[in-house]
Enzyme design. Structure first.
Site, PDB file in Angstrom:
ATOM      1  N   ASP A   1      87.845  -5.938 -14.173  1.00  0.00           N
ATOM      2  CA  ASP A   1      87.801  -5.728 -12.560  1.00  0.00           C
ATOM      3  C   ASP A   1      87.483  -6.987 -12.162  1.00  0.00           C
ATOM      4  O   ASP A   1      88.075  -7.851 -12.707  1.00  0.00           O
ATOM      5  CB  ASP A   1      86.724  -4.868 -12.718  1.00  0.00           C
ATOM      6  CG  ASP A   1      86.216  -4.044 -11.562  1.00  0.00           C
ATOM      7  OD1 ASP A   1      85.720  -4.703 -10.375  1.00  0.00           O
ATOM      8  OD2 ASP A   1      85.868  -2.936 -11.211  1.00  0.00           O
TER       9      ASP A   1
ATOM     10  N   HIS B   1      81.925  -5.047  -6.450  1.00  0.00           N
ATOM     11  CA  HIS B   1      82.872  -4.623  -7.057  1.00  0.00           C
ATOM     12  C   HIS B   1      82.516  -3.936  -8.739  1.00  0.00           C
ATOM     13  O   HIS B   1      82.882  -2.420  -8.835  1.00  0.00           O
ATOM     14  CB  HIS B   1      84.343  -4.570  -7.567  1.00  0.00           C
ATOM     15  CG  HIS B   1      85.219  -2.885  -7.140  1.00  0.00           C
ATOM     16  ND1 HIS B   1      86.186  -2.782  -8.595  1.00  0.00           N
ATOM     17  CD2 HIS B   1      85.783  -2.349  -6.168  1.00  0.00           C
ATOM     18  CE1 HIS B   1      86.540  -2.024  -8.108  1.00  0.00           C
ATOM     19  NE2 HIS B   1      87.061  -1.372  -6.370  1.00  0.00           N
TER      20      HIS B   1
ATOM     21  N   SER C   1      87.800   3.471  -6.817  1.00  0.00           N
ATOM     22  CA  SER C   1      87.383   2.911  -7.801  1.00  0.00           C
ATOM     23  C   SER C   1      85.806   3.498  -8.208  1.00  0.00           C
ATOM     24  O   SER C   1      84.804   3.614  -9.700  1.00  0.00           O
ATOM     25  CB  SER C   1      86.718   1.643  -7.258  1.00  0.00           C
ATOM     26  OG  SER C   1      88.225   1.264  -7.183  1.00  0.00           O
TER      27      SER C   1
END
Length: 536
Positions: A86, A284, A458
Site C-alpha cells: 500500500d 490509505h 480498498s
C-alpha cells in the site's frame, strides 16, 4: 511400565484433543431468504463496526465476524503474517503498534543486511518508493517514452488528452467559484454570508450579479464555509493531477528514487521506512491495515477482523498516482519470501507495461502457498462487458483462464439491503470479481492516532483478507487455494436485484455481478474451514 506410560499418554492426548481446540464445529451455516429491501438504521457505534455485525440480526450485509469469534472461543491459533502492499503504514499508531511484523533477524539502524535477504534495515517491511509521494499515471509514463506507433501509445494519448482537458476545466471551474466568493465578500464587506445576505445585496459588480442565484441555491443546502472548503479541496485535487499525475516533465523515479523502472534486475532501491516520507501519505495504507488488525474490544476506534491472530507486514509500493509493475512484483515477492501467508492489495490501474512481472509474482506466491486478496476497483464498471477495459493486477491474463488459484478479487458492499447493496463506485463482473464484502463507511485507523470513515473497494479487500487470515490462523492445514475456495463457497447468496454501478436503469441479479454471487461471511467460512480441515 514404559509401555503402559505410552498408552496412558496417548489416551490422555486423545481425551484432551476431544475437548480442546480440535473439537469439531457442529454449528449450522447461516443463510438468507425472503429479504425485504430496507434502509439500515444504525447507531453511531453500529456504524463504526457494521461490517462485523450479522445480517440476520442487524438487517445489514455484515460479515458475521462477532458471531465467528464465538465459534473460535477456546481454540488455538497460529500467528499469520499479512503483507499490506500500500501507500505505507503508520506503525506508530497505538492501535497498531503491537500488531506490526518485526524482522527478528535484522538489526535496526546498523546499515547492514543482517539476514542477507537483499534489503538493508528492513526491520518492519520495505519501502519500494523511497521518498516519493506523488507519481504519474501509467498512461503518462507511456507517452514519455515516445510515439512508437503502437495502439497502446494511441490509447494512452487519447486518455491523456481527455484527462488533461477535464483537469484544466475542473480547476478553472473551482477557481471561478473562489473568485466569485471573494467578489461577494468585497461587495458585502464581510467574510461570511448567508442566503439572506445575498437576497438583500445590491451591487453593480457583474460577476456578483451573475452568480448570486447560483450561490443562493448552494447556500440553501450548505453553509458558506463548508462549500468553500469543498471548492478549495477541488482546486487542490485538480492541481495535484496537473502537477503530478499528468505532468509530462515530472520524473520522480529518476530524480528522487534513482531507479530504472524497466530493469527488473536492478534491486535494492528504496528503504526501510515503511511509513514513508510523511505520515499523511500513509493514510490509505494505515486504514487498510487497521481494518485487518486494529485491536478488538478496546473501546476506541473500530475493530480489526483478525487482530488477535495477525501481524501486519507493511510493504510500501503504492504512490499517489499509478504504481509501477516492478514495485508490485517485487513487493509480492518480498512479502512471500519474508513469511506472509496473506497479501492484501488495495490498488489497481488500467495500463501496464510489465504485467508479465506481476503475473510471475502471483504465480510465485501460489507456489509458496500465499493468498493474494485484491480490490476490484472503484470505477463502477462491468469489468467483463464486451470491449471492456482490463484492470491490473488480475489473475486472468488478457481475459483468458486464471493463471493461478490464489488470487481473490473483491467488490464493495454498502450497508443497505436494497437496490443499493453494491456500492455505486464498485466495479463488478461475472468473470473478474469473485465476491463482495463491506466497503462503504468503514471505520479504521489513520495516521497520528486518528480514526476515519473511508470507503472503496480498498476497504472491502482487507475485510475479506481479514477473514482469510482468521482461516489461515485457526486452520493452518488449509492451503491458500483452499482458503480462497472456503471464502467463495461459504459466502451468503442474496436473492435481490441491485443497481449495477449505482445506475437504477441497470438492474441486475446480485448473482450476476460476481463469480459467486455471494457476500463474504466469516461465520460460515469458519464452519466450512473446520469441515475441510478435518478431511485432510
Amino acid at each position: 511400565m514404559k509401555f503402559k506410560s505410552i498408552y496412558l499418554s496417548a489416551a490422555l492426548a486423545l481425551f484432551l484433543a476431544s475437548c480442546s481446540s480440535t473439537k469439531k464445529i457442529t454449528a449450522e451455516p447461516i443463510s438468507v431468504t425472503n429479504i425485504t429491501p430496507k434502509q439500515a438504521e444504525l447507531t453511531d457505534r453500529e456504524e463504526e463496526r457494521w461490517s462485523h455485525l450479522d445480517i440476520l440480526m442487524d438487517t445489514i450485509p455484515g460479515m458475521s465476524v462477532d458471531r465467528a469469534y464465538k465459534l473460535l472461543e477456546g481454540r488455538k491459533a497460529e500467528k499469520v503474517i499479512v503483507g499490506v502492499i500500500d501507500s505505507g503504514v503508520d506503525i506508530e499508531h497505538p492501535d497498531l503498534q503491537g500488531q506490526i511484523w518485526t524482522n527478528e533477524d535484522e538489526v535496526a539502524g546498523n546499515g547492514k543486511d543482517d539476514d542477507n535477504n537483499g534489503f538493508i534495515d528492513d526491520v518492519h517491511g520495505w519501502n519500494f518508493l523511497g521518498d516519493i509521494n506523488h507519481e504519474n499515471m501509467e498512461f503518462v509514463r507511456i507517452l514519455k517514452k515516445g510515439d512508437d506507433g503502437s495502439e497502446l501509445y494511441k490509447k494512452a494519448k487519447e486518455e491523456y488528452d481527455a484527462e488533461y482537458g477535464e483537469a484544466m476545466s475542473g480547476k478553472q471551474r473551482m477557481e471561478f467559484f473562489l473568485k466569485a466568493d471573494k467578489a461577494i465578500q468585497d461587495a458585502l464587506g464581510k467574510e461570511d454570508y448567508t442566503v439572506e445576505d445575498l437576497e438583500s445585496l445590491e451591487t453593480e459588480d457583474a460577476m456578483v450579479n451573475s452568480v448570486k442565484d447560483v450561490f443562493k441555491r448552494i447556500l440553501s443546502q450548505v453553509e458558506r464555509d463548508e462549500f468553500i472548503s469543498q471548492v478549495q479541496s477541488g482546486v487542490d485535487h485538480f492541481n495535484s493531477k496537473l502537477n503530478y499525475h499528468l505532468n509530462l516533465k515530472y520524473n520522480p523515479r529518476a530524480d528522487i528514487l534513482g531507479d530504472d523502472e524497466d530493469d527488473f534486475n536492478a534491486r535494492g532501491y528504496g528503504n526501510g521506512n515503511v511509513i514513508g516520507p510523511d505520515k499523511d501519505g500513509a493514510k490509505h495504507g494505515t486504514h487498510v491495515a487497521g481494518i485487518i488488525a486494529q485491536l478488538r474490544g478496546n473501546g476506541i476506534g473500530g475493530d480489526g477482523v483478525a487482530s488477535e491472530v495477525v501481524e501486519i507486514m507493511p510493504v510500501r509500493a503504492v504512490p499517489d498516482g499509478d504504481e509501477y509493475d516492478k514495485d508490485v512484483a517485487l513487493a509480492i515477492r518480498y512479502a512471500v519470501d519474508n513469511g506472509a501467508k496473506v497479501i492484501n492489495g488495495s490498488f489497481g490501474k488500467y495500463y501496464a507495461t510489465h504485467s508479465d512481472w506481476v503475473y510471475d509474482a502471483i504465480k510465485y506466491a501460489a507456489e509458496k502457498d500465499v493468498l493474494i486478496v485484491c480490490a476490484a476497483g472503484n470505477e463502477g464498471t462491468d469489468l467483463n462487458q464486451p470491449g471492456g477495459v482490463e484492470r491490473y493486477p488480475n489473475d486472468n491474463m488478457n481475459g483468458g483462464p486464471e493463471i493461478s488459484n490464489n488470487f481473490l478479487s473483491v467488490g464493495a458492499l454498502a450497508y443497505n439491503l436494497d437496490e443499493g447493496l453494491i456500492a455505486s463506485f464498485s466495479n463488478y463482473g461475472k468473470k473478474d470479481v469473485d465476491v463482495f464484502s463491506p466497503g462503504v463507511r468503514i471505520y479504521a485507523t489513520t495516521p497520528d492516532n486518528n480514526y476515519e470513515f473511508l470507503q472503496g473497494t480498498s476497504m472491502a479487500s482487507p475485510n475479506a483478507a481479514g477473514v482469510a487470515a482468521l482461516i489461515r490462523a485457526y486452520f493452518p492445514k488449509l492451503s491458500a487455494a483452499e482458503v480462497k475456495q472456503v471464502i467463495m463457497q461459504s459466502g451468503l447468496s442474496i436473492d435481490m436485484e441491485v443497481a449495477a454501478g449505482g445506475d437504477a436503469n441497470d438492474m441486475r441479479a446480485f448473482s450476476d455481478v460476481s463469480i459467486t454471487g455471494k457476500v463474504v461471511n466469516a461465520y460460515n467460512a469458519i464452519i466450512l474451514a473446520d469441515k475441510m480441515s478435518r478431511m485432510k
